[in-house]
Design a protein around this motif. Sequence first.
Motif, PDB file in Angstrom:
ATOM      1  N   GLY A 190     106.997  51.059  43.292  1.00  0.00           N
ATOM      2  CA  GLY A 190     105.589  50.740  42.793  1.00  0.00           C
ATOM      3  C   GLY A 190     104.301  51.549  42.734  1.00  0.00           C
ATOM      4  N   LYS A 191     104.450  52.485  43.869  1.00  0.00           N
ATOM      5  CA  LYS A 191     103.403  53.315  44.009  1.00  0.00           C
ATOM      6  C   LYS A 191     102.852  54.448  42.966  1.00  0.00           C
ATOM      7  N   ASN A 192     101.799  54.754  42.744  1.00  0.00           N
ATOM      8  CA  ASN A 192     101.548  55.821  41.954  1.00  0.00           C
ATOM      9  C   ASN A 192     101.365  57.009  42.831  1.00  0.00           C
ATOM     10  N   LEU A 193     102.124  58.078  42.876  1.00  0.00           N
ATOM     11  CA  LEU A 193     102.359  59.191  43.415  1.00  0.00           C
ATOM     12  C   LEU A 193     102.149  60.616  42.864  1.00  0.00           C
ATOM     13  N   ILE A 194     101.556  61.272  43.296  1.00  0.00           N
ATOM     14  CA  ILE A 194     101.507  62.852  42.488  1.00  0.00           C
ATOM     15  C   ILE A 194     102.057  63.789  43.562  1.00  0.00           C
ATOM     16  N   HIS A 195     103.027  64.360  42.990  1.00  0.00           N
ATOM     17  CA  HIS A 195     103.638  65.844  43.780  1.00  0.00           C
ATOM     18  C   HIS A 195     102.834  66.908  43.288  1.00  0.00           C
ATOM     19  N   LEU A 196     102.158  67.443  44.169  1.00  0.00           N
ATOM     20  CA  LEU A 196     101.486  68.713  43.835  1.00  0.00           C
ATOM     21  C   LEU A 196     102.320  69.916  44.269  1.00  0.00           C
ATOM     22  N   GLN A 197     102.129  71.056  43.233  1.00  0.00           N
ATOM     23  CA  GLN A 197     103.049  72.279  43.386  1.00  0.00           C
ATOM     24  C   GLN A 197     104.437  71.920  43.623  1.00  0.00           C
ATOM     25  N   CYS A 198     104.979  71.150  42.614  1.00  0.00           N
ATOM     26  CA  CYS A 198     106.305  70.578  42.569  1.00  0.00           C
ATOM     27  C   CYS A 198     107.417  71.326  42.193  1.00  0.00           C
ATOM     28  N   HIS A 199     107.003  72.466  41.832  1.00  0.00           N
ATOM     29  CA  HIS A 199     108.312  73.686  41.545  1.00  0.00           C
ATOM     30  C   HIS A 199     109.018  73.136  40.591  1.00  0.00           C
ATOM     31  N   ASN A 255     106.167  55.645  41.005  1.00  0.00           N
ATOM     32  CA  ASN A 255     105.703  56.096  39.587  1.00  0.00           C
ATOM     33  C   ASN A 255     105.132  57.574  39.879  1.00  0.00           C
ATOM     34  N   VAL A 256     105.939  58.605  39.508  1.00  0.00           N
ATOM     35  CA  VAL A 256     105.667  59.879  39.844  1.00  0.00           C
ATOM     36  C   VAL A 256     105.116  60.957  38.820  1.00  0.00           C
ATOM     37  N   THR A 257     104.113  61.750  39.265  1.00  0.00           N
ATOM     38  CA  THR A 257     103.427  62.595  38.222  1.00  0.00           C
ATOM     39  C   THR A 257     103.619  64.035  39.144  1.00  0.00           C
ATOM     40  N   GLY A 258     104.314  65.336  38.592  1.00  0.00           N
ATOM     41  CA  GLY A 258     104.626  66.366  39.411  1.00  0.00           C
ATOM     42  C   GLY A 258     103.538  67.385  38.599  1.00  0.00           C
ATOM     43  N   LEU A 259     103.158  68.262  39.464  1.00  0.00           N
ATOM     44  CA  LEU A 259     102.350  69.207  38.954  1.00  0.00           C
ATOM     45  C   LEU A 259     102.501  70.557  39.512  1.00  0.00           C
ATOM     46  N   ASP A 260     102.484  71.613  38.550  1.00  0.00           N
ATOM     47  CA  ASP A 260     102.623  72.802  38.925  1.00  0.00           C
ATOM     48  C   ASP A 260     102.357  73.861  37.930  1.00  0.00           C
ATOM     49  N   TYR A 261     101.828  75.238  38.552  1.00  0.00           N
ATOM     50  CA  TYR A 261     101.131  75.913  37.588  1.00  0.00           C
ATOM     51  C   TYR A 261     102.196  77.084  37.020  1.00  0.00           C
ATOM     52  N   VAL A 306      93.695  69.837  39.116  1.00  0.00           N
ATOM     53  CA  VAL A 306      94.370  68.686  38.966  1.00  0.00           C
ATOM     54  C   VAL A 306      93.523  67.474  38.438  1.00  0.00           C
ATOM     55  N   ARG A 307      92.226  67.114  38.718  1.00  0.00           N
ATOM     56  CA  ARG A 307      91.209  66.296  38.027  1.00  0.00           C
ATOM     57  C   ARG A 307      91.308  66.626  36.549  1.00  0.00           C
ATOM     58  N   ILE A 338      99.361  58.213  46.404  1.00  0.00           N
ATOM     59  CA  ILE A 338      99.869  58.955  47.373  1.00  0.00           C
ATOM     60  C   ILE A 338      99.734  60.377  46.859  1.00  0.00           C
ATOM     61  N   ALA A 339      99.345  61.307  47.581  1.00  0.00           N
ATOM     62  CA  ALA A 339      99.486  62.715  47.350  1.00  0.00           C
ATOM     63  C   ALA A 339     100.653  63.277  48.226  1.00  0.00           C
ATOM     64  N   TYR A 340     101.666  63.805  47.483  1.00  0.00           N
ATOM     65  CA  TYR A 340     102.613  64.287  48.249  1.00  0.00           C
ATOM     66  C   TYR A 340     102.739  65.841  48.065  1.00  0.00           C
ATOM     67  N   VAL A 341     102.686  66.641  49.219  1.00  0.00           N
ATOM     68  CA  VAL A 341     102.954  68.040  49.302  1.00  0.00           C
ATOM     69  C   VAL A 341     103.790  68.659  50.279  1.00  0.00           C
TER      70      VAL A 341
END
Length: 462
Positions: free
Chosen positions: A242-251, A265-271, A300-301, A311-314
């Motif tokens: 149930g946590k809102n988590l963002i995975h930064l540089q998720c490949h 509840n996950v959001t993945g971000l990568d360039y 990211v903002r 949670i911010a996961y890296v």
Amino acid sequence: MNNKVTMIMVMTVDGIVVKNNEDVSEWTSLEDQTHLRTSLEKFDAVITGRKSFFGRVVDKPYFVLTNDKKYLEDERIENEEVVHLSGEAGDVTNKIFEMGYHKIALIGGPKTNYEFLKNNLVDDIYITVEPKMFGRGKHLNIQEELGCSLFLLDSKRMNSQGTMLLHYKVNNNDCEESVEDLCAPKKVPDMNDKELMLINRDFWNERAPLHEKSNYYNIDELKYGKLSLVDYEIEELGDIKGKNLIHLQCHIGTDTISLAKLGANVTGLDYSESSIKIARELNDKCGETCEFVCSDVYEVRKAVGEKKFDIAYVNFGAITLLPDLNKWAKVIYEILDDDGYLYLNELHPVSSVLSVEEPLFVADYFSKEPRMFEESGSYADGVTDRFNVETKNNKIIVWDRTLGEIISIIAAQGFRIEFVHEYSGYVDQRFNYLEKSSNGLWYPTNGFPNTPATFSLKATKR
């Protein structure tokens, strides 16, 4: 496309490569035969000599070298699978390259192998050494003059009997270039940070499709429910349902999807555009509901709007690709809820300054200068096999920091450091002296000491 010839051979401890003209499978180990089959699958075609040809091992085109007119004139033998050719080794090889076969495996006998080595046509050699001594037979020493320098890229024990697999780079120009030289940093271009990051983005855009198919990422197992996370990550993250988590540089999103399987509840971000495309497709195949966003981590903002995260996961290999770690820590602080936290599981800075061959320092741990590496393939192919993978965008720039610097930068943004844990197991075969353990991580062998491989950190927003 680069053309390449790889010699694959087996011999006994006393140098016998052929015993009584029999098929080598009569006396080689099961492990060597498995190695041969799996290796040949990676090549476009196979070259062998007539006397060493006992039939096709894999479903690849075979080119059999012979001067015997009986074989050359018998059209029944000429087909798409087995072609008999005659001529000088160089001419034959060029003809095969011109036919569209670029990665060639050479599995000839002593005479054929000698001709290719003599003419500087071999790029690297895999030699299996079986713990046997026959005394009589055809030896590796063919009693001909041959000036050939080899540099050991890798060595591996294949079974309990002591069968060894050695991988050498053939130095056709007599310049002493080892795997250490191949992995050595190059001069960083005179560019600003944004331009350097674009070089890195191009690197990952090309690697993402390779990683999608690699055994390292093992996407098939992920589809069937196996998580790609390291065991201690799951323990340290705790209950994230149930946590809102963002995975930064998720490949390509394997870890992102694994976090979703744990209930977040996950959001993945990568360039990397190609990484995000693959991640979205994989997410659909796995039946998860992750959201994937293509963006520079510093933006990211802008990418997620006003959304806040628990949670911010890296994880592995992320922060070394960033020129400004202060800005990185600041944007993470801004996107977290008041009681949110950063979980960082990263390669230990010490691992970036160690030799590929043994756990010795070969770079300055305290250096502040960025470093550029240029190499084909990727870590997913292993420390030596990456040189066999053809890629174009081979430059990558890294910014190293000490462990103390990383912790201090995070704390300076207002985070409270909850813990810092250090581990000795690597997530891939980063160095030649590592062997895979039953827990899936890689550890030093041959009496080498453990060194810091990774570290995890939890930092809570105050």
